[in-house]
Design a protein around this motif. Structure first.
Motif, mmCIF file in Angstrom:
data_model
loop_
_atom_site.group_PDB
_atom_site.id
_atom_site.type_symbol
_atom_site.label_atom_id
_atom_site.label_comp_id
_atom_site.label_asym_id
_atom_site.label_seq_id
_atom_site.Cartn_x
_atom_site.Cartn_y
_atom_site.Cartn_z
ATOM 1 N N GLU A 39 0.832 -1.209 0.000
ATOM 2 C CA GLU A 39 0.000 0.000 0.000
ATOM 3 C C GLU A 39 0.863 1.255 0.000
ATOM 4 O OE1 GLU A 39 -3.344 0.370 -0.167
ATOM 5 O OE2 GLU A 39 -3.541 -1.784 -0.447
ATOM 6 N N VAL A 40 1.933 1.242 0.782
ATOM 7 C CA VAL A 40 2.838 2.397 0.834
ATOM 8 C C VAL A 40 3.481 2.608 -0.540
ATOM 9 C CG1 VAL A 40 4.969 3.296 1.855
ATOM 10 C CG2 VAL A 40 3.228 2.235 3.316
ATOM 11 N N VAL A 41 3.928 1.539 -1.181
ATOM 12 C CA VAL A 41 4.516 1.652 -2.527
ATOM 13 C C VAL A 41 3.504 2.265 -3.488
ATOM 14 C CG1 VAL A 41 5.357 0.362 -4.532
ATOM 15 C CG2 VAL A 41 6.143 -0.254 -2.248
ATOM 16 N N ARG A 46 1.975 6.930 -6.822
ATOM 17 C CA ARG A 46 0.971 7.903 -7.264
ATOM 18 C C ARG A 46 1.431 9.338 -6.977
ATOM 19 N NH1 ARG A 46 -3.015 5.831 -4.672
ATOM 20 N NH2 ARG A 46 -3.244 7.342 -3.028
ATOM 21 N N LEU A 47 2.038 9.564 -5.829
ATOM 22 C CA LEU A 47 2.462 10.916 -5.445
ATOM 23 C C LEU A 47 3.706 11.403 -6.183
ATOM 24 C CD1 LEU A 47 1.941 10.725 -1.572
ATOM 25 C CD2 LEU A 47 0.513 11.938 -3.242
ATOM 26 N N THR A 48 4.478 10.469 -6.746
ATOM 27 C CA THR A 48 5.751 10.847 -7.375
ATOM 28 C C THR A 48 5.796 10.538 -8.868
ATOM 29 O OG1 THR A 48 6.741 8.694 -6.856
ATOM 30 C CG2 THR A 48 7.019 10.459 -5.211
ATOM 31 N N ALA A 49 4.648 10.427 -9.502
ATOM 32 C CA ALA A 49 4.592 10.116 -10.935
ATOM 33 C C ALA A 49 5.370 8.833 -11.247
ATOM 34 C CB ALA A 49 5.102 11.285 -11.775
ATOM 35 N N ASP A 50 5.179 7.816 -10.395
ATOM 36 C CA ASP A 50 5.757 6.483 -10.559
ATOM 37 C C ASP A 50 7.278 6.460 -10.422
ATOM 38 O OD1 ASP A 50 5.162 3.781 -10.728
ATOM 39 O OD2 ASP A 50 5.629 3.704 -12.865
ATOM 40 N N VAL A 120 14.523 7.473 -1.710
ATOM 41 C CA VAL A 120 13.131 7.814 -1.394
ATOM 42 C C VAL A 120 13.192 8.993 -0.425
ATOM 43 C CG1 VAL A 120 11.041 7.001 -0.235
ATOM 44 C CG2 VAL A 120 12.326 5.444 -1.703
ATOM 45 N N CYS A 121 12.314 9.957 -0.579
ATOM 46 C CA CYS A 121 12.245 11.084 0.356
ATOM 47 C C CYS A 121 11.741 10.555 1.700
ATOM 48 C CB CYS A 121 11.315 12.165 -0.178
ATOM 49 S SG CYS A 121 11.055 13.504 1.015
ATOM 50 N N GLU A 126 7.660 8.815 5.576
ATOM 51 C CA GLU A 126 7.125 8.814 6.949
ATOM 52 C C GLU A 126 5.645 9.181 6.949
ATOM 53 O OE1 GLU A 126 8.049 10.996 11.221
ATOM 54 O OE2 GLU A 126 8.231 12.137 9.353
ATOM 55 N N ARG A 127 5.300 10.223 6.211
ATOM 56 C CA ARG A 127 3.894 10.657 6.146
ATOM 57 C C ARG A 127 3.006 9.569 5.554
ATOM 58 N NH1 ARG A 127 2.647 14.835 1.960
ATOM 59 N NH2 ARG A 127 1.276 13.308 1.039
ATOM 60 N N VAL A 128 3.450 8.974 4.448
ATOM 61 C CA VAL A 128 2.647 7.945 3.778
ATOM 62 C C VAL A 128 2.510 6.710 4.665
ATOM 63 C CG1 VAL A 128 2.569 6.381 1.794
ATOM 64 C CG2 VAL A 128 3.145 8.789 1.456
#
Length: 140
Positions: A39-41, A46-50, A120-121, A126-128
């Motif tokens: 789910e995190v992946v 989705r948030l980073t344009a894949d 990875v940021c 952490e937020r995700v």
């Protein structure tokens, strides 16, 4: 004669097979189990344009490793169900890193490092993890 485009790889990614890398030196690894990791992946993609940065899958999705910049993972607040592979005084932890292709056993790249996203940021991860993973981890 045709030109072959060189693939960019950080020095810690082997050209073939699997290499053990010391956590906290070239990267920290944030390990998330099974469904929660998947789910995190999905959200990160989705948030980073894949292109979330380097993410490894072990044993076909049993574990996911999110590689963040060295010495960043410990500075953040993670849920108890997340494991950190980081540098700790008196302790050495190794993380297997596979080659981009070929026989790499149980490890494979879901998304490799790129020149634009060598890690990875950690703050986004952490937020995700906190927003997404809790439900997927089937925790109270």
């Amino acid at each position: 004669m045709s030109a072959v485009k060189a693939v960019w790889l950080p020095g810690w990614v082997p050209e073939s097979g699997v290499q053990l890398c010391e956590a906290g030196v070239d990267f920290d690894a944030v390990r998330v189990e099974g469904r929660a990791g998947g789910e995190v992946v999905a959200v990160l993609r989705r948030l980073t344009a894949d292109a979330p940065g380097p993410v490894l899958s072990e044993y076909g999705g049993r574990w996911f490793y999110f590689l963040v910049a060295p010495r960043t993972a410990q500075r953040l607040s993670w849920p108890k169900w997340v494991s950190l592979c980081v540098a700790r005084e008196g302790e050495t932890t190794y993380v297997g890193v596979p080659a981009p292709s070929g026989a790499t056993g149980s490890l494979q790249w879901l998304t490799p490092p790129t020149p634009e996203r060598p890690y990875v940021c950690a703050y986004l991860l952490e937020r995700v993890v906190k927003e997404t993973g809790h439900e997927a981890a089937d925790l109270p």
